[in-house]
Design a protein around this motif. Sequence first.
Motif, mmCIF file in Angstrom:
data_model
loop_
_atom_site.group_PDB
_atom_site.id
_atom_site.type_symbol
_atom_site.label_atom_id
_atom_site.label_comp_id
_atom_site.label_asym_id
_atom_site.label_seq_id
_atom_site.Cartn_x
_atom_site.Cartn_y
_atom_site.Cartn_z
ATOM 1 N N UNK A 57 0.850 -1.204 0.000
ATOM 2 C CA UNK A 57 0.000 0.000 0.000
ATOM 3 C C UNK A 57 0.882 1.250 0.000
ATOM 4 N N UNK A 58 0.264 2.405 -0.052
ATOM 5 C CA UNK A 58 1.001 3.663 -0.245
ATOM 6 C C UNK A 58 1.860 4.066 0.953
ATOM 7 N N UNK A 59 1.693 3.411 2.083
ATOM 8 C CA UNK A 59 2.518 3.737 3.252
ATOM 9 C C UNK A 59 3.714 2.793 3.397
ATOM 10 N N UNK A 60 3.874 1.855 2.472
ATOM 11 C CA UNK A 60 4.953 0.867 2.555
ATOM 12 C C UNK A 60 6.243 1.353 1.891
ATOM 13 N N UNK A 61 7.341 1.055 2.546
ATOM 14 C CA UNK A 61 8.665 1.211 1.940
ATOM 15 C C UNK A 61 9.124 -0.189 1.549
ATOM 16 N N UNK A 62 9.316 -0.408 0.258
ATOM 17 C CA UNK A 62 9.598 -1.746 -0.251
ATOM 18 C C UNK A 62 11.059 -1.874 -0.649
ATOM 19 N N UNK A 63 11.639 -3.024 -0.325
ATOM 20 C CA UNK A 63 12.986 -3.367 -0.782
ATOM 21 C C UNK A 63 12.871 -4.634 -1.622
ATOM 22 N N UNK A 97 23.130 -8.289 -0.985
ATOM 23 C CA UNK A 97 22.127 -8.422 0.080
ATOM 24 C C UNK A 97 22.690 -9.117 1.313
ATOM 25 N N UNK A 98 23.729 -9.940 1.120
ATOM 26 C CA UNK A 98 24.365 -10.618 2.262
ATOM 27 C C UNK A 98 25.082 -9.632 3.179
ATOM 28 N N UNK A 99 25.421 -8.462 2.641
ATOM 29 C CA UNK A 99 26.147 -7.461 3.429
ATOM 30 C C UNK A 99 25.287 -6.246 3.764
ATOM 31 N N UNK A 100 24.029 -6.288 3.389
ATOM 32 C CA UNK A 100 23.130 -5.158 3.620
ATOM 33 C C UNK A 100 22.844 -5.005 5.109
ATOM 34 N N UNK A 101 22.714 -3.758 5.557
ATOM 35 C CA UNK A 101 22.471 -3.479 6.980
ATOM 36 C C UNK A 101 20.970 -3.542 7.275
ATOM 37 N N UNK A 140 15.131 2.169 8.922
ATOM 38 C CA UNK A 140 14.409 3.150 9.733
ATOM 39 C C UNK A 140 13.203 2.486 10.404
ATOM 40 N N UNK A 141 13.220 2.442 11.731
ATOM 41 C CA UNK A 141 12.164 1.750 12.470
ATOM 42 C C UNK A 141 10.831 2.492 12.436
ATOM 43 N N UNK A 191 10.324 -6.576 9.043
ATOM 44 C CA UNK A 191 9.627 -6.417 7.771
ATOM 45 C C UNK A 191 8.730 -7.612 7.467
ATOM 46 N N UNK A 192 7.653 -7.348 6.749
ATOM 47 C CA UNK A 192 6.861 -8.412 6.141
ATOM 48 C C UNK A 192 7.564 -8.771 4.837
ATOM 49 N N UNK A 193 7.743 -10.057 4.581
ATOM 50 C CA UNK A 193 8.554 -10.473 3.435
ATOM 51 C C UNK A 193 7.841 -11.519 2.595
ATOM 52 N N UNK A 194 8.078 -11.454 1.298
ATOM 53 C CA UNK A 194 7.667 -12.519 0.381
ATOM 54 C C UNK A 194 8.888 -12.889 -0.452
ATOM 55 N N UNK A 195 9.264 -14.172 -0.402
ATOM 56 C CA UNK A 195 10.447 -14.631 -1.120
ATOM 57 C C UNK A 195 10.121 -15.843 -1.979
ATOM 58 N N UNK A 196 10.746 -15.890 -3.150
ATOM 59 C CA UNK A 196 10.725 -17.120 -3.933
ATOM 60 C C UNK A 196 12.064 -17.807 -3.719
#
Length: 262
Positions: free
Chosen positions: A32-38, A86-90, A95-96, A124-129
């Motif tokens: 939704x419009x309030x989500x920050x997606x990675x 992504x293995x080295x991503x912080x 931002x909480x 975070x809420x996550x969806x992964x394949x």
Amino acid sequence: MQNKHRAKKSLGQNFLQDANIARKIVDSLKINESDSVIEIGPGQGALTKFILEAGPESLTLVEKDRDLAPALAAKYPEADVKLEDALKFDWAGLDKDKQWKIVGNLPYNVASKIMWDIAARSNATCVFMVQHEVGMRITSGPGSKKYGAISVWVQSFCKTDYLFQVPPTVFKPKPKVDSAVIKFFPLPEEEKPSDIEGLAKLVKYCFQYRRKQLGKILKSFISDAVLEWAEQEGVSLKDRPEALSPLQFQSLYKCVKNDFPS
């Protein structure tokens, strides 16, 4: 042509070619419009266009390939492209105050490590394949043969859900195994373990000897506190590690934490 070959090799990834599957994955995230997606490893952008169509507040693309990253930046100027592994991503540094959602078709060879870190260090809420076998392990419960260290770990921080299976035919090049789409819902902060480094050591140690009984695995750490824990939890020291729930691993850790310091 040479660049494309190098990109695929460095990613260790099969590119999703089916737009219907891509849309279904993104729809599962309920953006939704309030989500920050990675998005992790967007590759050629199979998911990216559908994420942007969903209208998030922001989109960050984490892409480690030096050929693909600039192409993504040119194609999707509204996204923030980070040339990063992504293995080295912080993940802990997100931002909480923002509402994070993370999505990606994860390369099979690093998927477990990435999900291990994200589950514990983000909210975070996550969806992964992922590879079907990995998806089954992460979403399996105690007592299952597929239940292991990654199951205990992720489920200590998140509720997990197996969404749907994906055949090899929708990828190029075509992998030899099926894939699965899974979802993580973060648990409330007060329900998550606090000493994550120490708990990780205990979980990995126990499943290193998963065929052995708990009494033998914990032989050097048996104390009155461990015996009392077993009695209270209804656990037999003849049980194997896969018999313990994530919460039982957390309570066991409190009994042996001096032997597994963080």
